[in-house]
Write a protein that holds these residues in place. Structure first.
Motif, short mmCIF file in Angstrom:
data_model
loop_
_atom_site.label_atom_id
_atom_site.label_comp_id
_atom_site.label_asym_id
_atom_site.label_seq_id
_atom_site.Cartn_x
_atom_site.Cartn_y
_atom_site.Cartn_z
N PHE A 3 3.38 5.95 -3.02
CA PHE A 3 4.55 6.76 -3.34
C PHE A 3 5.05 6.59 -4.78
O PHE A 3 5.64 7.50 -5.33
CB PHE A 3 5.69 6.47 -2.37
N PHE A 4 4.85 5.43 -5.38
CA PHE A 4 5.41 5.16 -6.69
C PHE A 4 4.36 5.06 -7.79
O PHE A 4 4.63 4.53 -8.85
CB PHE A 4 6.23 3.87 -6.66
N LYS A 5 3.16 5.58 -7.56
CA LYS A 5 2.08 5.42 -8.54
C LYS A 5 2.37 6.15 -9.85
O LYS A 5 1.86 5.76 -10.90
CB LYS A 5 0.75 5.88 -7.96
N ASN A 6 3.17 7.20 -9.85
CA ASN A 6 3.47 7.94 -11.08
C ASN A 6 4.77 7.48 -11.75
O ASN A 6 5.16 8.05 -12.76
CB ASN A 6 3.55 9.44 -10.78
N ASP A 7 5.43 6.52 -11.20
CA ASP A 7 6.67 6.02 -11.77
C ASP A 7 6.36 5.17 -13.01
O ASP A 7 5.44 4.36 -12.98
CB ASP A 7 7.42 5.18 -10.73
N PRO A 8 7.11 5.33 -14.10
CA PRO A 8 6.81 4.54 -15.30
C PRO A 8 7.05 3.04 -15.14
O PRO A 8 6.44 2.24 -15.85
CB PRO A 8 7.73 5.13 -16.36
N ASN A 9 7.90 2.64 -14.22
CA ASN A 9 8.19 1.23 -14.00
C ASN A 9 7.39 0.64 -12.85
O ASN A 9 7.71 -0.43 -12.35
CB ASN A 9 9.68 1.03 -13.73
N TYR A 10 6.34 1.33 -12.44
CA TYR A 10 5.56 0.87 -11.29
C TYR A 10 4.95 -0.51 -11.49
O TYR A 10 4.95 -1.31 -10.55
CB TYR A 10 4.47 1.88 -10.94
N PRO A 11 4.40 -0.85 -12.67
CA PRO A 11 3.82 -2.20 -12.81
C PRO A 11 4.83 -3.32 -12.54
O PRO A 11 4.48 -4.34 -11.95
CB PRO A 11 3.33 -2.24 -14.26
N TYR A 12 6.07 -3.12 -12.92
CA TYR A 12 7.10 -4.13 -12.66
C TYR A 12 7.41 -4.21 -11.17
O TYR A 12 7.56 -5.29 -10.60
CB TYR A 12 8.37 -3.82 -13.44
N PHE A 13 7.52 -3.04 -10.54
CA PHE A 13 7.79 -2.99 -9.11
C PHE A 13 6.66 -3.65 -8.32
O PHE A 13 6.90 -4.43 -7.40
CB PHE A 13 7.97 -1.53 -8.68
N LEU A 57 0.82 -1.21 0.00
CA LEU A 57 0.00 0.00 0.00
C LEU A 57 0.85 1.27 0.00
O LEU A 57 0.57 2.21 -0.73
CB LEU A 57 -0.94 0.00 1.21
N VAL A 58 1.90 1.29 0.80
CA VAL A 58 2.79 2.45 0.84
C VAL A 58 3.50 2.63 -0.49
O VAL A 58 3.61 3.74 -1.01
CB VAL A 58 3.79 2.33 2.02
N ALA A 59 3.99 1.54 -1.07
CA ALA A 59 4.66 1.62 -2.37
C ALA A 59 3.68 2.08 -3.45
O ALA A 59 4.05 2.84 -4.34
CB ALA A 59 5.26 0.27 -2.73
N SER A 60 2.44 1.64 -3.37
CA SER A 60 1.44 2.07 -4.34
C SER A 60 1.21 3.58 -4.26
O SER A 60 1.04 4.24 -5.29
CB SER A 60 0.10 1.36 -4.09
#
Length: 60
Positions: free
Chosen positions: A22-32, A17-20
């Motif tokens: 903070f990193f929701k706008n990152d282009p590599n988020y689906p991989y993370f 949940l925290v990663a979702s």
């Protein structure tokens, strides 16, 4: 051992949940996100395998 599995699941849920958030706008988020889910599945699977009654000797 059930408490450890429950605590582990709660920690992974909070981490996801925290990663979702903070990193929701990152282009590599689906991989993370996929790596986090695979990590949770592996750790939870290993813990539940060692929690079976016949394998208590390996838990020490």
């Amino acid at each position: 051992m059930k408490k450890i599995i429950l605590i582990n699941a709660i920690i992974w849920a909070v981490l996801i949940l925290v990663a979702s958030y903070f990193f929701k706008n990152d282009p590599n988020y689906p991989y993370f996100f996929g790596i986090l889910l695979v990590g949770f599945a592996l750790i939870n699977g290993l813990l539940s395998t060692y929690a079976k009654p016949g394998l208590k000797s390996k838990c020490r």
